[in-house]
Design a protein around this motif. Sequence first.
Motif, short mmCIF file in Angstrom:
data_model
loop_
_atom_site.label_atom_id
_atom_site.label_comp_id
_atom_site.label_asym_id
_atom_site.label_seq_id
_atom_site.Cartn_x
_atom_site.Cartn_y
_atom_site.Cartn_z
N ASN A 12 -19.98 8.07 -5.06
CA ASN A 12 -19.12 8.90 -4.20
C ASN A 12 -18.76 8.19 -2.91
O ASN A 12 -17.61 8.15 -2.48
CB ASN A 12 -19.82 10.22 -3.85
CG ASN A 12 -20.08 11.09 -5.06
OD1 ASN A 12 -19.40 10.97 -6.06
ND2 ASN A 12 -21.09 11.94 -4.97
N LEU A 42 -16.63 4.93 -3.57
CA LEU A 42 -15.26 5.24 -3.97
C LEU A 42 -14.41 5.61 -2.76
O LEU A 42 -13.33 5.04 -2.52
CB LEU A 42 -15.27 6.40 -4.98
CG LEU A 42 -13.92 6.89 -5.45
CD1 LEU A 42 -13.24 5.83 -6.30
CD2 LEU A 42 -14.06 8.19 -6.24
N LEU A 68 -14.11 2.55 -0.35
CA LEU A 68 -13.21 1.51 -0.85
C LEU A 68 -11.75 1.94 -0.75
O LEU A 68 -10.88 1.16 -0.33
CB LEU A 68 -13.55 1.18 -2.32
CG LEU A 68 -14.73 0.25 -2.56
CD1 LEU A 68 -15.09 0.21 -4.03
CD2 LEU A 68 -14.40 -1.16 -2.05
N ALA A 69 -11.50 3.18 -1.14
CA ALA A 69 -10.12 3.68 -1.07
C ALA A 69 -9.64 3.66 0.37
O ALA A 69 -8.51 3.24 0.67
CB ALA A 69 -10.04 5.08 -1.65
N ALA A 100 -12.37 13.73 -3.57
CA ALA A 100 -12.78 12.71 -2.60
C ALA A 100 -11.62 12.34 -1.69
O ALA A 100 -11.82 11.69 -0.66
CB ALA A 100 -13.29 11.47 -3.32
#
Lengths: 350, 506
Positions: free
Chosen positions: B309, B312, B315-316, B377
């Motif tokens: 979680n 992700l 990184l995004a 997210a």
Amino acid sequence: MRVNADSTLFDRLVSVRAIYWVVTVALGAAVLNGGCRRATPNQVVVYTSVDQVFSEPVFRTFERRGTQIRSLFDTEETKSTGVLNRLLTEAPNPQADVFWSGDPMRALVLVEKGLVERYIAPNASAIPEQFRAADGAWTGFAARARVILVNRNRVATGDAPRSIRDLASPQFKGQCAMANPLYGTTTMHVAALFAAWGDADAKAFLQAVKSNGVRIASSNGEVKRLVASGEAAIGLTDTDDAHEALEAKAPVDVVWPDQEGLGTLVMPTVVVLVKGGPHPDAGRRLIDFLLSAEVERRMAEKAAHMPLRGDVTVPGVRRIAEVRAMQVDYQRVAAEMQRIQPWLRDWVGL
Amino acid sequence: MRVAGGRAESLSLAAAGAVVALLVVVPLVAVATRADTSSLGVLTQGRAWVLLGRSIVLATSVTVGALVIGIPCGAVFARARVPALRSLFALHLAPVFLPPFFAALGWFHLFGARASGSSVLFSPAGAWAVLTFAFAPIVTGLTAIGIRALDPSLEEAARLVARPWRVVTRILVPAAGRQIAIGGLIVFALTLGELGAPMFLRVDVYPAAVFARLGGMDLQLGEAAVLSLPIVALAALLVAGEARLFGRSHAGALTLRDRARESLDLGPGAHALAIAAALVSMTPLLVLAGHGMREVGRVGEWLGSSIANGLLASLATATVATLGGLGLGHALGRGRWMARIVTTALLFGFFVPSAVLGVGIVAAWNRPSTEVVYGSAGILVLAFLARYSWLSIRVIAAFVAQRSSTYEEAAAVAGAGYFRRLARVVAPMERRGLVLAFGLTLVFCLRDLETAVLLYPPGGEPLTVRIFTLEANGPTRVVAALAVVHVAVTLAALLVVGWGFRGSRA
């Protein structure tokens, strides 16, 4: 970007094309992560202020019955903005199906604001009437109580406190601890005292406690640590924290205060169905599960929560019938809690 | 010749401004609109100002402490001839990438369990020490960068007539003054906004007063917004200070020229200082590791999907912030006024208490039409962008400002449009800046606690949040072990970025 023969592996990795794909994949995964979950019918979203260490295993058991749980945790100990306020802020577009509150007050705030769907679970009838709403707005189970933890090395058995009022006693000047009353179950305890004693008496008591040099801890768990380590002689905390101290073989005794008078404050955990939640049927199934004897037994075994059902008995854990409980109108205490917040902020100095 | 931005650049900056408005301005306005005249009364109460004064004193003293530790350490790590210098530097920097709450937890396991140690740790002095040791590496790092960015010829000239320490104190450190001042500003801002560690250490600070309006039983958004005003005013002062320090030049702000030069012999004291700095930084982490070692086997039970979680979302965020930062950072580095306005708005996102920003984001984004973002997210990515994209833009701007615009001018003359120049000229030339921006944003997102805890989607909590919520009544050794896992994940991410950084020098 053209990559020439001398370029390193890194050059290739940071090429514009690579970045494009990283963005696409990362964002796609993020969106799908949420979007697909939202679209899945066989799932339920639960917000809880019951300690994660106790509530998460319960959710895992429920998941094994075929319904996926998406949970959002918060405890009064962590002082995060709190699931209650998140539920209130999200009210125009509810995200949660079920709210399992660590105390009745937060759930009653939702009831008062019309944010819960009434639901009378089939197995709620096993819960005593004073711990549930007749119309199904809320149902209590697996209760905690407010107790005084006493360090045996600092307080002789005969000198142990017997009443909540002993926190203001000169005998314990500079030796008491309690959690910040702005948060968690301590708020409810203070509000219950306001409801029981009236404003003047309750404020005088709290000022006397403050004058007595009470140490304001960040949480009930911190109160437990202070008493267990001997930094404080006595401390006001919850039964689950006291249970942990006993399990850790700390030199402490647990006093259930006011057993000859006012009674000990008992606080059931409370479950409500959120109005307008995305998965109401799964929410009802989860509530049925939480109100089962299996969950009450597990909460008693793992967290020393008092079973409210008559058919659950766990050695070493008091049942509600064995305690002189403080007579509490939870609805009124919830109102008191909100009313006294500005005064409490003054008292704490925030 | 200045390369004209052209219509495409103006439109891009306008679009970036619109995005930033959605990310930062709209949430803050959503909170501000809850403030009525009665809320203003909270600022007439003396205790609010007492707390603010206390927080300013804490932030100032932590900043002074961080400067006292960080400046000599920075000089040593930048220029001293010391065995294993890079490794010691890396160890010293480790706390920067973790929430200070973790460091507080480590010091607690070392001292707090004993009554005598507890009385010191759980006090303003304890909070000062914990935060100073946690933030001093920021000053160290920026001092080292500043010193390394200095033209070697200046240093070589000084060495002809002065001893090594005199070169350090009279030439190198003064030359890095701008970077040191920026480090001080960042430490001041981070301390002023820090809530988790002081709260854990039972020290009342101003953000706790804001938080008491949001975390208590009665949600007082209006009062929280009003109480945020002095912080916003302080942020504005810091923004002005930052603009004054950086100005338009960004000279050497975050560059790593790294031209080969001979190290300075600063004597055995330098080695001792480097070792001590690494030890002090690593002590709370090692204590956490030692405490959690016996429960490492149980970590899997409690991790859930929290690592994925956090990674992700981080990184995004880092990817989007770096790509967006390329355009904005380029424009800022070239002195475009629109870019300055947009970046200033983002700086408010960095400084405003995360609780206020978080509540505003919920109010602004929790709608049926934005369900796909809010329920995923994606909401964490938006919040992280609002909070940390200022960092990536600043880094890229510093790199762009260092480089002449000759290549861009040539490309423009050859007919390359704005986007083509960005993609084919600026991005390849500023790869190091992009990687550094990506890495900084990534680790700040990974270390984030106070933004994520407000907004994470159900079932989507990152590891920092999981550790924080398990800390209450969770098995302490498991919590410590989880903290160690978090350290490992962050260091792994740093290693990958560090590897990328090395690669980009090729």
